[in-house]
Design an enzyme around this catalytic site. Structure first.
Site, PDB file in Angstrom:
ATOM      1  N   GLN A   1       0.331 -12.425   9.088  1.00 47.10           N
ATOM      2  CA  GLN A   1       0.952 -11.221   8.853  1.00 47.10           C
ATOM      3  C   GLN A   1       0.280  -9.768   9.237  1.00 47.10           C
ATOM      4  OE1 GLN A   1       0.039  -9.340   4.993  1.00 47.10           O
ATOM      5  NE2 GLN A   1       1.794  -9.945   4.075  1.00 47.10           N
TER       6      GLN A   1
ATOM      7  N   HIS B   1      -0.486  -4.091  10.595  1.00 43.98           N
ATOM      8  CA  HIS B   1       0.721  -4.726  11.406  1.00 43.98           C
ATOM      9  C   HIS B   1       0.771  -4.534  12.934  1.00 43.98           C
ATOM     10  CE1 HIS B   1       1.437  -6.247   7.599  1.00 43.98           C
ATOM     11  NE2 HIS B   1       1.621  -5.065   7.093  1.00 43.98           N
TER      12      HIS B   1
ATOM     13  N   GLN C   1       0.746  -1.320   0.157  1.00 45.35           N
ATOM     14  CA  GLN C   1      -0.103   0.075   0.054  1.00 45.35           C
ATOM     15  C   GLN C   1       1.010   1.419   0.126  1.00 45.35           C
ATOM     16  OE1 GLN C   1      -3.105  -1.008   2.402  1.00 45.35           O
ATOM     17  NE2 GLN C   1      -4.302   1.203   2.317  1.00 45.35           N
TER      18      GLN C   1
ATOM     19  N   LEU D   1       0.791  -6.242   1.632  1.00 42.86           N
ATOM     20  CA  LEU D   1      -0.250  -6.627   0.674  1.00 42.86           C
ATOM     21  C   LEU D   1       0.573  -7.523  -0.518  1.00 42.86           C
ATOM     22  CD1 LEU D   1      -2.682  -6.400  -1.519  1.00 42.86           C
ATOM     23  CD2 LEU D   1      -1.614  -3.952  -1.808  1.00 42.86           C
TER      24      LEU D   1
END
Length: 290
Positions: free
Chosen positions: A243, A194, A9, A88
């Site tokens: 993740q 995250h 991103q 991503l």
């Protein structure tokens, strides 16, 4: 050995993928298939939309994924010895090494975007970039704050992104500067990616990932969670689920790929962010974009 890397991103830009669509029949076919799967014409926003329209969560993640994967799929010389993706980008990497089909990965990316958006709305939170401070010092400061604040992206030596509650990030930025950080500035993002605050999204995505078919990969993927190569389907699934709430170990992944024989890194996708990071992590390797 050639390592292909895929951005996350933030790499999006207005007009992304348009040239690819117009000049390559296979690319056009894949973009149109994506429009059908998503249920709206994402290509209209990618090719003609504004930067603000591209920033919508339901658009950003699939758009970057599509640009990255279709670029790789339409490059005849594309033969990876190893792959990795930043956040991503790990989904793009898993299509590149044949673990996931184009369609299944796109559906997962779309679900991931929506799940993350919901988690952001449940817990107002943010991220901040910390520059020129030792990783261990950043970790130590995060641990000493009574709010959720954690290292989120180990991007390259001297560049670490932290993630947490709005209050936690505010306090952390002050303390990072006091400790000698060149800069510690909040980022224009919708939430604490995250970090433990993404737990609702992780749970939602876990079910989708576990019910998706993962195939035997053609080369190892170096995953964000542990920066290690994997070709084990079950391990890849679990790492992909973890993740969302774990830090992106990008510095460590690139270092490990070099140790395992990577002499050339090629970025597939919009922008050149990863090319810049790889140069800072491993100065002796060749770096380019597709």
């Amino acid at each position: 050995m050639t390592a292909y890397v895929f951005p996350g991103q933030g790499a999006q830009f207005p007009g992304m993928g348009k040239e690819l669509y117009e000049n390559n029949a296979k690319a056009k076919e894949l973009f149109e298939r994506a429009n059908e799967i998503l249920g709206f014409r994402i290509t209209d926003i990618m090719f003609e939309g504004t930067a603000d329209e591209l920033k919508q969560t339901k658009v950003t993640q699939p758009a970057i994924f599509l640009h990255s994967v279709i670029l790789a799929e339409t490059t005849e010389s594309f033969k990876p010895d190893m792959v990795a993706g930043h956040s991503l980008g790990e989904f793009s990497a898993l299509v590149a090494n044949k673990t996931l089909s184009f369609e299944d990965a796109l559906k997962l990316v779309s679900q991931r975007a929506m799940a993350m958006q919901k988690a952001c709305e449940m817990n107002p939170s943010t991220m901040a970039a910390v520059l020129a401070l030792d990783d261990t010092k950043v970790e130590e400061i995060c641990e000493g704050i009574d709010e959720v604040v954690v290292p989120a992206n180990y991007n390259c030596p001297g560049q670490l992104v932290i993630s947490g509650t709005n209050k936690g990030i505010e306090v952390a930025c002050e303390r990072m500067k006091e400790a000698g950080a060149k800069r510690a500035l909040p980022l224009p993002v919708g939430g604490a990616f995250h970090s433990p605050l993404m737990e609702p999204a992780r749970e939602e995505l876990a079910a989708a990932i576990r019910s998706t078919t993962f195939n035997k990969p053609i080369c190892p993927v170096y995953q964000n969670v542990n920066a290690k190569p994997s070709m084990d389907v079950d391990e890849i699934k679990e790492n992909l689920i973890s993740q969302l709430t774990a830090p992106v170990k990008w510095t460590q992944s690139v270092q490990q790929m070099v140790e395992d024989g990577a002499t050339k890194f090629v970025e597939s996708g919009p922008g050149k962010v990863l090319q810049g990071l790889v140069k800072k992590i491993a100065s002796g390797v060749a770096v380019s974009g597709l």
